[in-house]
Write an enzyme that holds these catalytic residues in place. Structure first.
Site, PDB file in Angstrom:
ATOM      1  N   GLU A  35      -1.588  13.011  -4.517  1.00  0.00           N
ATOM      2  CA  GLU A  35      -2.431  12.692  -5.688  1.00  0.00           C
ATOM      3  C   GLU A  35      -2.081  11.460  -6.407  1.00  0.00           C
ATOM      4  OE1 GLU A  35      -2.987  16.126  -8.189  1.00  0.00           O
ATOM      5  OE2 GLU A  35      -2.775  17.353  -6.468  1.00  0.00           O
ATOM      6  N   HIS A  37      -1.327   8.445  -4.992  1.00  0.00           N
ATOM      7  CA  HIS A  37      -2.212   7.441  -4.101  1.00  0.00           C
ATOM      8  C   HIS A  37      -3.774   7.610  -4.527  1.00  0.00           C
ATOM      9  CE1 HIS A  37       1.247   7.976  -1.321  1.00  0.00           C
ATOM     10  NE2 HIS A  37       0.994   6.928  -1.569  1.00  0.00           N
ATOM     11  N   GLY A 147       1.481   1.723  -8.384  1.00  0.00           N
ATOM     12  CA  GLY A 147       1.762   2.664  -9.172  1.00  0.00           C
ATOM     13  C   GLY A 147       3.133   2.466 -10.123  1.00  0.00           C
ATOM     14  N   GLN A 148       3.055   2.950 -11.183  1.00  0.00           N
ATOM     15  CA  GLN A 148       4.060   2.688 -12.340  1.00  0.00           C
ATOM     16  C   GLN A 148       5.535   3.307 -11.657  1.00  0.00           C
ATOM     17  OE1 GLN A 148       4.543   0.962 -14.912  1.00  0.00           O
ATOM     18  NE2 GLN A 148       6.515   1.712 -15.288  1.00  0.00           N
ATOM     19  N   LYS A 149       5.318   4.341 -10.979  1.00  0.00           N
ATOM     20  CA  LYS A 149       6.243   5.218 -10.310  1.00  0.00           C
ATOM     21  C   LYS A 149       7.095   4.098  -9.807  1.00  0.00           C
ATOM     22  CE  LYS A 149       8.505   7.968  -7.235  1.00  0.00           C
ATOM     23  NZ  LYS A 149       8.549   7.249  -6.102  1.00  0.00           N
ATOM     24  N   ARG A 187       8.075  11.074   0.133  1.00  0.00           N
ATOM     25  CA  ARG A 187       9.368  11.441   0.363  1.00  0.00           C
ATOM     26  C   ARG A 187       9.984  12.898  -0.275  1.00  0.00           C
ATOM     27  NH1 ARG A 187      10.674   5.717   0.010  1.00  0.00           N
ATOM     28  NH2 ARG A 187      11.360   5.016   2.038  1.00  0.00           N
TER      29      ARG A 187
HETATM   30  P1  AMP Z   1       3.963   4.545  -1.097  1.00  0.00           P
HETATM   31  O1  AMP Z   1       2.982   4.963  -0.086  1.00  0.00           O
HETATM   32  O2  AMP Z   1       4.938   5.220  -1.664  1.00  0.00           O
HETATM   33  O3  AMP Z   1       4.398   2.984  -0.678  1.00  0.00           O
HETATM   34  O4  AMP Z   1       3.142   4.032  -2.396  1.00  0.00           O
HETATM   35  C1  AMP Z   1       1.942   3.247  -2.341  1.00  0.00           C
HETATM   36  C2  AMP Z   1       1.488   3.003  -3.772  1.00  0.00           C
HETATM   37  O5  AMP Z   1       1.253   4.352  -4.377  1.00  0.00           O
HETATM   38  C3  AMP Z   1       2.541   2.393  -4.669  1.00  0.00           C
HETATM   39  O6  AMP Z   1       1.960   1.341  -5.431  1.00  0.00           O
HETATM   40  C4  AMP Z   1       3.363   3.322  -5.416  1.00  0.00           C
HETATM   41  O7  AMP Z   1       3.704   2.901  -6.642  1.00  0.00           O
HETATM   42  C5  AMP Z   1       2.153   4.487  -5.582  1.00  0.00           C
HETATM   43  N1  AMP Z   1       2.623   5.791  -6.216  1.00  0.00           N
HETATM   44  C6  AMP Z   1       3.480   6.380  -5.242  1.00  0.00           C
HETATM   45  N2  AMP Z   1       3.844   7.535  -5.832  1.00  0.00           N
HETATM   46  C7  AMP Z   1       2.981   7.567  -6.954  1.00  0.00           C
HETATM   47  C8  AMP Z   1       2.962   8.587  -8.000  1.00  0.00           C
HETATM   48  N3  AMP Z   1       3.460   9.600  -8.316  1.00  0.00           N
HETATM   49  N4  AMP Z   1       1.895   8.069  -9.081  1.00  0.00           N
HETATM   50  C9  AMP Z   1       1.420   6.947  -9.068  1.00  0.00           C
HETATM   51  N5  AMP Z   1       1.676   6.095  -8.099  1.00  0.00           N
HETATM   52  C10 AMP Z   1       2.323   6.223  -7.100  1.00  0.00           C
END
Ligand code: AMP
Length: 280
Positions: A35, A37, A147-149, A187
């Protein structure tokens, strides 16, 4: 929705969209969508005429000891979620085309990327800036949503875009959390039930910090000490860093400045590395 794997096809599709005066919002991901993403995709829809989601587990941002091979992948589910979410194109490049045998060019941000996660993952951000620069050149978006995450990642990418005069706006969407507060992450699937329970201390510690600051506490040492103490109450949790930094420069702050400070945490839950953060 179209699924594009070749770089040339993606460039052609992008040129076609732009010549039809349709602006593109890009959401770069490594797939195994959740969610978090999907909320980036929703934000992206509001910022441009069409949304391109890239799905690429980028080998250059993983150290040899890290989880590149075991990183969770589910292409069909990801594509179904993108279709439901109203994505126009899923760009799913092949590693061999992104990084052919003679590949030798990297983009490296030299300041913000050296602190926090950059200490324990020294080559990580170079991989991120390189792949995102490549995605920007291929997709040519008007705006890209992160994402701010991954607060440090967003700050590093914003700096890269500014320093290299890239014609792209960087938008950042809020962190999406599970019911108990744990930040969603691909993860999280690595966590056993016991690890998952202990991991929930991370958002709880961040919330305690928020209460301290809302109660008037401005000493970053005191806030960081409390967060570190709370994380240490869990047997499986080992702190990698707890830091309060300027949200744009990632420089350490002695005092919390509401509107400017970022509390960032990285911790191992056994062998699973998690990060989270909070803006004051
Ligand atoms: P990743 O697939 O983990 O490389 O993340 C792709 C994008 O999704 C990045 O911009 C992350 O910061 C964002 N993202 C990952 N987890 C979250 C989350 N829980 N809330 C908001 N954005 C997220």
């Amino acid at each position: 929705m179209d699924i594009v794997t070749s770089i040339q096809d993606m460039k052609t599709r992008s040129a076609g969209l732009r010549s039809g005066e349709r602006s593109i919002a890009l959401v770069p991901t490594m797939g195994f969508l959740h969610e978090g993403h999907l909320s980036l995709i929703e934000t992206a829809k509001g910022l441009a005429d069409c949304v391109v989601v890239s799905i690429f587990v980028n080998p250059t941002q993983f150290a040899p000891s890290e989880d590149f091979t075991s990183y969770p992948r589910d292409r069909e589910r990801d594509e179904a979620l993108c279709r439901e979410a109203g994505v126009e194109i899923v760009f799913h490049p092949e590693a061999e085309e992104m990084y052919p045998r003679n590949y030798s060019t990297y983009v490296s941000e030299e300041t913000l990327s050296k602190t926090l996660c950059g200490v324990s993952r020294p080559h990580h951000f170079r991989g991120v800036t390189t792949v995102v620069a490549k995605l920007f050149n291929i997709v040519r978006p008007k705006v890209a949503v992160f994402g701010q995450k991954d607060a440090q990642q967003a700050a590093v990418l914003r700096k890269m875009a500014a320093d290299l005069h890239m014609d792209v706006e960087i938008a950042v969407a809020p962190t999406v959390r599970e019911k108990d507060g744990l930040a969603m992450s691909s993860r999280n699937t690595y966590l056993s039930t016991g690890q998952r329970e202990e991991a929930a201390i991370i958002p709880r510690a961040l919330e305690t910090a928020r209460s301290m600051v809302e109660g008037g506490m401005r000493s970053t040492d005191r806030v960081m000490a409390e967060v570190t103490h709370l994380l240490a109450t869990k047997r499986r949790v080992r702190v990698i860093y707890v830091a309060i930094v300027d949200r744009d420069t990632m420089e350490a702050m002695r005092e919390v400045v509401p509107g400017r400070s970022l509390l960032a945490v990285a911790a191992w839950v056994d062998e699973v590395r998690l990060i989270d953060n909070l803006l004051f």
